[in-house]
Design an enzyme around this catalytic site. Structure first.
Site, mmCIF file in Angstrom:
data_model
loop_
_atom_site.group_PDB
_atom_site.id
_atom_site.type_symbol
_atom_site.label_atom_id
_atom_site.label_comp_id
_atom_site.label_asym_id
_atom_site.label_seq_id
_atom_site.Cartn_x
_atom_site.Cartn_y
_atom_site.Cartn_z
ATOM 1 N N TYR A 77 -2.959 -2.899 9.478
ATOM 2 C CA TYR A 77 -3.096 -2.518 8.059
ATOM 3 C C TYR A 77 -4.409 -3.023 7.465
ATOM 4 O O TYR A 77 -4.778 -2.653 6.357
ATOM 5 C CB TYR A 77 -1.908 -3.029 7.225
ATOM 6 N N ASP A 112 6.440 -7.624 5.129
ATOM 7 C CA ASP A 112 6.105 -7.016 6.423
ATOM 8 C C ASP A 112 4.618 -6.679 6.460
ATOM 9 O O ASP A 112 4.125 -5.937 5.606
ATOM 10 C CB ASP A 112 6.923 -5.733 6.611
ATOM 11 N N ASN A 155 12.909 -1.311 -7.485
ATOM 12 C CA ASN A 155 13.372 -1.280 -6.089
ATOM 13 C C ASN A 155 14.158 -2.529 -5.705
ATOM 14 O O ASN A 155 14.907 -2.515 -4.735
ATOM 15 C CB ASN A 155 12.181 -1.079 -5.136
ATOM 16 N N THR A 165 3.656 -3.919 3.402
ATOM 17 C CA THR A 165 2.289 -4.061 2.875
ATOM 18 C C THR A 165 1.333 -2.992 3.405
ATOM 19 O O THR A 165 0.122 -3.211 3.420
ATOM 20 C CB THR A 165 1.735 -5.460 3.194
ATOM 21 N N LYS A 207 2.443 -7.851 13.085
ATOM 22 C CA LYS A 207 2.609 -7.091 14.329
ATOM 23 C C LYS A 207 1.325 -7.109 15.157
ATOM 24 O O LYS A 207 0.219 -7.020 14.600
ATOM 25 C CB LYS A 207 2.950 -5.621 14.012
ATOM 26 N N MET A 248 17.202 -12.957 8.030
ATOM 27 C CA MET A 248 16.139 -12.203 7.374
ATOM 28 C C MET A 248 16.699 -11.546 6.103
ATOM 29 O O MET A 248 17.767 -10.928 6.161
ATOM 30 C CB MET A 248 15.664 -11.111 8.347
ATOM 31 N N HIS A 269 3.772 -3.667 17.670
ATOM 32 C CA HIS A 269 3.715 -2.606 16.650
ATOM 33 C C HIS A 269 4.179 -1.257 17.190
ATOM 34 O O HIS A 269 4.890 -0.519 16.522
ATOM 35 C CB HIS A 269 2.288 -2.523 16.100
HETATM 36 N N1 NAP Z 1 6.163 0.211 12.174
HETATM 37 C C1 NAP Z 1 5.497 1.235 11.705
HETATM 38 O O1 NAP Z 1 4.880 2.004 12.457
HETATM 39 C C2 NAP Z 1 5.493 1.495 10.238
HETATM 40 C C3 NAP Z 1 5.106 2.742 9.765
HETATM 41 C C4 NAP Z 1 5.138 2.944 8.396
HETATM 42 C C5 NAP Z 1 5.542 1.932 7.532
HETATM 43 N N2 NAP Z 1 5.882 0.723 8.026
HETATM 44 C C6 NAP Z 1 6.265 -0.403 7.128
HETATM 45 O O2 NAP Z 1 7.262 0.027 6.244
HETATM 46 C C7 NAP Z 1 6.830 -0.183 4.901
HETATM 47 C C8 NAP Z 1 7.505 0.816 4.014
HETATM 48 O O3 NAP Z 1 7.187 2.160 4.389
HETATM 49 P P1 NAP Z 1 6.860 3.221 3.302
HETATM 50 O O4 NAP Z 1 5.610 2.821 2.617
HETATM 51 O O5 NAP Z 1 6.948 4.556 3.892
HETATM 52 O O6 NAP Z 1 8.110 2.989 2.299
HETATM 53 P P2 NAP Z 1 8.750 3.864 1.182
HETATM 54 O O7 NAP Z 1 9.240 2.869 0.176
HETATM 55 O O8 NAP Z 1 9.692 4.848 1.781
HETATM 56 O O9 NAP Z 1 7.590 4.743 0.552
HETATM 57 C C9 NAP Z 1 6.594 4.178 -0.242
HETATM 58 C C10 NAP Z 1 6.111 5.184 -1.230
HETATM 59 O O10 NAP Z 1 7.185 5.563 -2.072
HETATM 60 C C11 NAP Z 1 6.777 5.558 -3.432
HETATM 61 N N3 NAP Z 1 7.727 4.756 -4.206
HETATM 62 C C12 NAP Z 1 8.039 3.449 -4.057
HETATM 63 N N4 NAP Z 1 8.979 3.083 -4.922
HETATM 64 C C13 NAP Z 1 9.279 4.182 -5.642
HETATM 65 C C14 NAP Z 1 10.177 4.451 -6.688
HETATM 66 N N5 NAP Z 1 10.959 3.487 -7.174
HETATM 67 N N6 NAP Z 1 10.227 5.695 -7.194
HETATM 68 C C15 NAP Z 1 9.435 6.669 -6.720
HETATM 69 N N7 NAP Z 1 8.554 6.489 -5.723
HETATM 70 C C16 NAP Z 1 8.471 5.254 -5.189
HETATM 71 C C17 NAP Z 1 5.401 4.952 -3.481
HETATM 72 O O11 NAP Z 1 4.549 5.965 -3.896
HETATM 73 P P3 NAP Z 1 3.302 5.702 -4.857
HETATM 74 O O12 NAP Z 1 2.147 5.789 -3.943
HETATM 75 O O13 NAP Z 1 3.393 6.835 -5.818
HETATM 76 O O14 NAP Z 1 3.478 4.363 -5.492
HETATM 77 C C18 NAP Z 1 5.058 4.562 -2.083
HETATM 78 O O15 NAP Z 1 3.834 5.062 -1.654
HETATM 79 C C19 NAP Z 1 5.319 -0.138 4.983
HETATM 80 O O16 NAP Z 1 4.663 -0.744 3.913
HETATM 81 C C20 NAP Z 1 5.106 -0.881 6.276
HETATM 82 O O17 NAP Z 1 5.225 -2.277 6.042
HETATM 83 C C21 NAP Z 1 5.889 0.501 9.364
#
Ligand code: NAP
Length: 312
Positions: free
Chosen positions: A57, A52, A273, A28, A86, A21, A119
């Site tokens: 979602y 992912d 990123n 997403t 998931k 992976m 999930h």
């Molecule tokens: N299994 C689960 O229960 C679960 C739960 C949560 C997430 N997930 C998965 O994990 C993925 C990632 O989680 P996450 O969305 O929390 O990830 P994250 O990358 O920690 O946070 C995303 C947020 O960070 C901001 N961001 C992204 N890149 C940036 C940068 N270069 N500089 C400043 N801010 C930045 C974005 O804000 P803006 O809105 O301002 O763009 C975005 O909303 C999800 O999409 C999902 O696939 C799984």
């Protein structure tokens, strides 16, 4: 730079011997359908090859549309990308697991999944309502199915070639251990919240010992402010190494041996990123010494998704 030292290209071997992976993954979890499409295309163009998804979602159709168009436009083969989705809590009954996967494949326009995850370990009332509630507004859980029952159904999906690997999400060591012991096909991946404020070290050590990929979500602390992106230790390292705080946090996650999921919502952030490089040892140690501890998403305790709004 060799492939092995380039964090952007790092791949994590799967413990079932069926490939690997990409460590750097795109998540997403994006509520807006139009943004889902542009962000997914932007991630593919920036170089992300790991996607992912989740039926929860409610945007698998948009992800599928973006991937199909993006792969065609860039001449990328299906085998070059790694796609996860998931099974949601309301589909834990064994007879619902296969149809749930087929529904996801249909929406994602795919013939197989690279990875299918449970999930959360919480079973909700079976049915098409993803958020079943009683009259008092409490979630209706399902006591008629165990996590092992659901896992057995997941194993049979691997047997039938519908997904190449299976795993779990939002699970702690206490629940993972008995499942691991009883599983015929061992979990290949465990997806949980992890970042410097929630390093989950014991779980990570267990995963490393068993060859399970530890897949960190919210590596940027879900972008919450105040939060990790403004942490003084992270900001100081970023200034020192000429990278952004986000790039520092993503590099740390990969260098400590986890895969990760991040969600840049536009093309510029996707390029940012993806453009990560290794941090020096002293920077890694400084991050490891951060004392703040904070869980941002309570899904692991309740099965109900959602980040906790930060007080401000
Ligand atoms: N299994 C689960 O229960 C679960 C739960 C949560 C997430 N997930 C998965 O994990 C993925 C990632 O989680 P996450 O969305 O929390 O990830 P994250 O990358 O920690 O946070 C995303 C947020 O960070 C901001 N961001 C992204 N890149 C940036 C940068 N270069 N500089 C400043 N801010 C930045 C974005 O804000 P803006 O809105 O301002 O763009 C975005 O909303 C999800 O999409 C999902 O696939 C799984």
């Amino acid at each position: 730079m060799t492939e092995s030292s380039d964090l952007r290209l790092k791949r994590m071997p799967l413990n079932n011997g069926r490939g690997n992976m990409p460590a750097l993954g795109f998540g997403t979890l994006i509520p807006d359908p139009a943004v889902t499409i542009t962000a997914t295309r932007g991630a593919l163009e920036a170089g992300f090859r790991h996607f992912d998804c989740a039926e929860r979602y409610r945007n698998e159709r948009e992800v599928g549309e973006a991937l199909q168009a993006g792969l065609a436009a860039e001449g990328i083969a299906r085998e070059e990308i790694f796609v996860t989705t998931k099974v949601w809590n309301s589909n834990h009954r064994p007879e619902r697991v296969g149809p749930a996967l087929e529904g996801s494949l249909d929406r994602l326009r795919l013939k197989y999944l690279d990875l299918y995850l449970i999930h959360t370990p919480f079973a909700f009332q079976p049915g098409d309502e993803q958020d079943p509630r009683d009259q008092s507004g409490n979630v209706i859980y399902d006591n008629g199915v165990t996590l092992l029952d659901t896992w057995r159904a997941m194993e049979s999906l691997v047997d039938h070639g519908r997904c190449r690997a299976i795993g779990l999400s939002d699970i702690g060591l206490n629940e993972l251990l008995p499942l691991y012991e009883s599983a015929r096909i061992k979990p290949a991946v465990v997806q949980v919240e992890a970042h410097p404020y929630l390093p989950e070290t014991a779980l990570l050590e267990f995963c490393k010992e068993k060859g399970i990929v530890f897949l960190a979500f919210a590596p940027l602390g879900h972008g919450m402010r105040p939060g990790l992106l403004e942490d003084p230790v992270i900001s100081a390292i970023a200034a020192r190494v000429g990278k952004t705080p986000a790039q520092v946090l993503l590099a740390w996650a990969i260098q400590r041996g986890t895969a990760l999921l991040t969600t840049p919502k536009n093309a510029a952030r996707a390029r940012e990123n993806f453009d990560i490089s290794a941090l020096p040892e002293d920077a890694l140690n400084e991050i490891n010494r951060i004392q703040t501890r904070e869980r941002l998403n309570l899904v692991v305790k309740t099965g109900i998704p959602g980040f906790i709004p930060q007080g401000g």
